[in-house]
Design a protein around this motif. Structure first.
Motif, short mmCIF file in Angstrom:
data_model
loop_
_atom_site.label_atom_id
_atom_site.label_comp_id
_atom_site.label_asym_id
_atom_site.label_seq_id
_atom_site.Cartn_x
_atom_site.Cartn_y
_atom_site.Cartn_z
N ILE A 104 25.87 42.70 45.80
CA ILE A 104 25.55 41.70 46.83
C ILE A 104 26.81 40.99 47.32
O ILE A 104 27.03 40.83 48.52
CB ILE A 104 24.52 40.70 46.27
CG1 ILE A 104 23.14 41.38 46.14
CG2 ILE A 104 24.42 39.45 47.12
CD1 ILE A 104 22.19 40.67 45.24
N GLU A 105 27.66 40.59 46.38
CA GLU A 105 28.92 39.92 46.76
C GLU A 105 29.80 40.83 47.59
O GLU A 105 30.42 40.39 48.58
CB GLU A 105 29.66 39.48 45.50
CG GLU A 105 28.99 38.35 44.75
CD GLU A 105 29.67 38.07 43.42
OE1 GLU A 105 30.67 38.76 43.10
OE2 GLU A 105 29.21 37.15 42.70
N GLN A 106 29.86 42.11 47.24
CA GLN A 106 30.69 43.05 48.00
C GLN A 106 30.13 43.25 49.41
O GLN A 106 30.90 43.31 50.38
CB GLN A 106 30.77 44.39 47.27
CG GLN A 106 31.46 44.32 45.91
CD GLN A 106 32.88 43.78 46.01
OE1 GLN A 106 33.67 44.23 46.84
NE2 GLN A 106 33.21 42.83 45.15
N ALA A 107 28.82 43.35 49.52
CA ALA A 107 28.21 43.49 50.84
C ALA A 107 28.45 42.25 51.69
O ALA A 107 28.71 42.35 52.91
CB ALA A 107 26.71 43.75 50.69
N GLN A 108 28.40 41.09 51.08
CA GLN A 108 28.67 39.85 51.81
C GLN A 108 30.12 39.79 52.27
O GLN A 108 30.41 39.32 53.38
CB GLN A 108 28.32 38.65 50.94
CG GLN A 108 26.82 38.48 50.69
CD GLN A 108 26.49 37.45 49.63
OE1 GLN A 108 27.31 37.17 48.74
NE2 GLN A 108 25.30 36.90 49.68
N LEU A 109 31.04 40.26 51.44
CA LEU A 109 32.46 40.29 51.82
C LEU A 109 32.67 41.21 53.02
O LEU A 109 33.39 40.86 53.97
CB LEU A 109 33.31 40.77 50.65
CG LEU A 109 33.56 39.76 49.53
CD1 LEU A 109 34.27 40.46 48.36
CD2 LEU A 109 34.41 38.60 50.04
N VAL A 110 32.05 42.38 52.99
CA VAL A 110 32.17 43.31 54.11
C VAL A 110 31.60 42.68 55.38
O VAL A 110 32.20 42.77 56.46
CB VAL A 110 31.45 44.64 53.81
CG1 VAL A 110 31.41 45.53 55.04
CG2 VAL A 110 32.15 45.36 52.66
N SER A 111 30.46 42.04 55.25
CA SER A 111 29.83 41.40 56.40
C SER A 111 30.77 40.37 57.03
O SER A 111 30.88 40.28 58.26
CB SER A 111 28.53 40.72 55.97
OG SER A 111 27.85 40.18 57.07
N ALA A 112 31.46 39.60 56.20
CA ALA A 112 32.40 38.60 56.71
C ALA A 112 33.61 39.27 57.37
O ALA A 112 34.10 38.80 58.40
CB ALA A 112 32.85 37.69 55.58
N LEU A 113 34.07 40.38 56.79
CA LEU A 113 35.26 41.05 57.32
C LEU A 113 35.00 41.72 58.66
O LEU A 113 35.85 41.69 59.56
CB LEU A 113 35.76 42.09 56.31
CG LEU A 113 36.45 41.54 55.06
CD1 LEU A 113 36.71 42.65 54.06
CD2 LEU A 113 37.76 40.85 55.44
#
Length: 287
Positions: A104-113
């Motif tokens: 979930i944290e990795q997906a959120q990071l990608v979403s922000a990037l």
């Protein structure tokens, strides 16, 4: 009428004698299920009628025979969602919530990037009940989530749990799944089978007798599925994409070693569970 406290005490004693790991808690959860009340209200209940007692006694007997608690109540909590579970599907464990949280944290990071240019793409291999895929879809609403499951019975449970979530669920083998996503995935996550065949006798009765063996055992060293995952994740991920996978607590060196030995991965790291035991690895595909 029967006294609820006396029933709980007697049930807990029976479960303890049967070797159940958490007898008091299980006795409470089963009674709350029978009475259709939350645990917080259970202490307010004084009396249990004859029909309720008969139902409770039957469930306690099944739990004493080491049938999984989640099968008896029909659900399992996983992060912020509740999953339907029963015979034919691996019951999600609390330690897997840590792996799901990482995804979930990795997906959120990608979403922000990517800043709205596209959705983060997450693939859950060996989805089982759909637990990780459901959690990602729940906590990262904009993510494009895909999941695959080989076992027919488990797939039926995943269909039930992922209905209406937008998750792309497919039947199939993780070794060949998602050819259409080659090089397009941001996060691959997997809770693969990882128990060595020779460790049969050491597996808890609840898992050994009730979880699908396809979800438990993985070759002589328990790493056959991990090797398949390493190859498949390398194919599916974008350069710089990440993979996370659960493993047995005795595989804290061996499981990451599968990824380190291939030469395809950077930042191969192992992570502990809440008890401090090695529990899951993560790695980043070299660019």
């Amino acid at each position: 009428m029967s006294d609820a406290r006396d029933l709980r005490r007697a049930a807990a004693a029976r479960l303890r004698e049967a070797g159940v790991a958490s007898p008091e808690r299980d006795a409470e959860l089963l009674l709350a299920h029978v009475l259709d009340v939350g645990l917080g209200r259970l202490l307010l209940v004084d009396d249990v009628d004859a029909d309720q007692r008969e139902h409770y006694d039957a469930l306690v007997a099944r739990r004493a025979a080491r049938e999984p608690l989640q099968h008896l109540v029909g659900t399992a909590a996983f992060r912020h969602v509740e999953l339907a579970v029963g015979p034919g599907v691996f019951v999600p464990r609390p330690e897997t919530e840590l792996l799901a949280g990482w995804a979930i944290e990795q997906a959120q990071l990608v979403s922000a990037l990517v800043a709205g240019e596209r959705a983060p793409v997450v693939v859950d291999l060996c989805t089982g009940s759909g637990a990780i895929a459901r959690a990602v879809a729940d906590e990262v609403p904009g993510a494009e989530v895909h999941a695959v499951e080989l076992d027919e019975q488990a797939f039926a449970w995943a269909e039930r749990n992922l209905a209406g979530t937008g998750v792309d669920l497919r039947p199939g083998d993780m070794a060949t799944a998602f050819d259409d996503l080659t090089g397009a995935v941001d996060v691959v996550v997997c809770n693969p089978p990882y128990i060595p065949l020779e460790a049969w006798e050491s597996v808890a009765v609840e898992a050994r007798d009730h979880d699908p063996h396809l979800a438990l055992f993985s070759g002589d060293d328990g790493l056959d599925a991990m090797r398949v995952l390493e190859r498949r994740a390398a194919l599916l991920l974008r350069p710089g994409g990440v993979v996370g996978a659960e493993h047995a607590d005795v595989q804290g060196a061996a499981a990451p070693g599968v990824f380190a030995a291939s030469g395809r991965w950077l930042d191969v790291t192992d992570h502990p569970d809440l008890a401090g035991r090695p529990r899951y690895l993560t790695a980043r595909l070299a660019r």
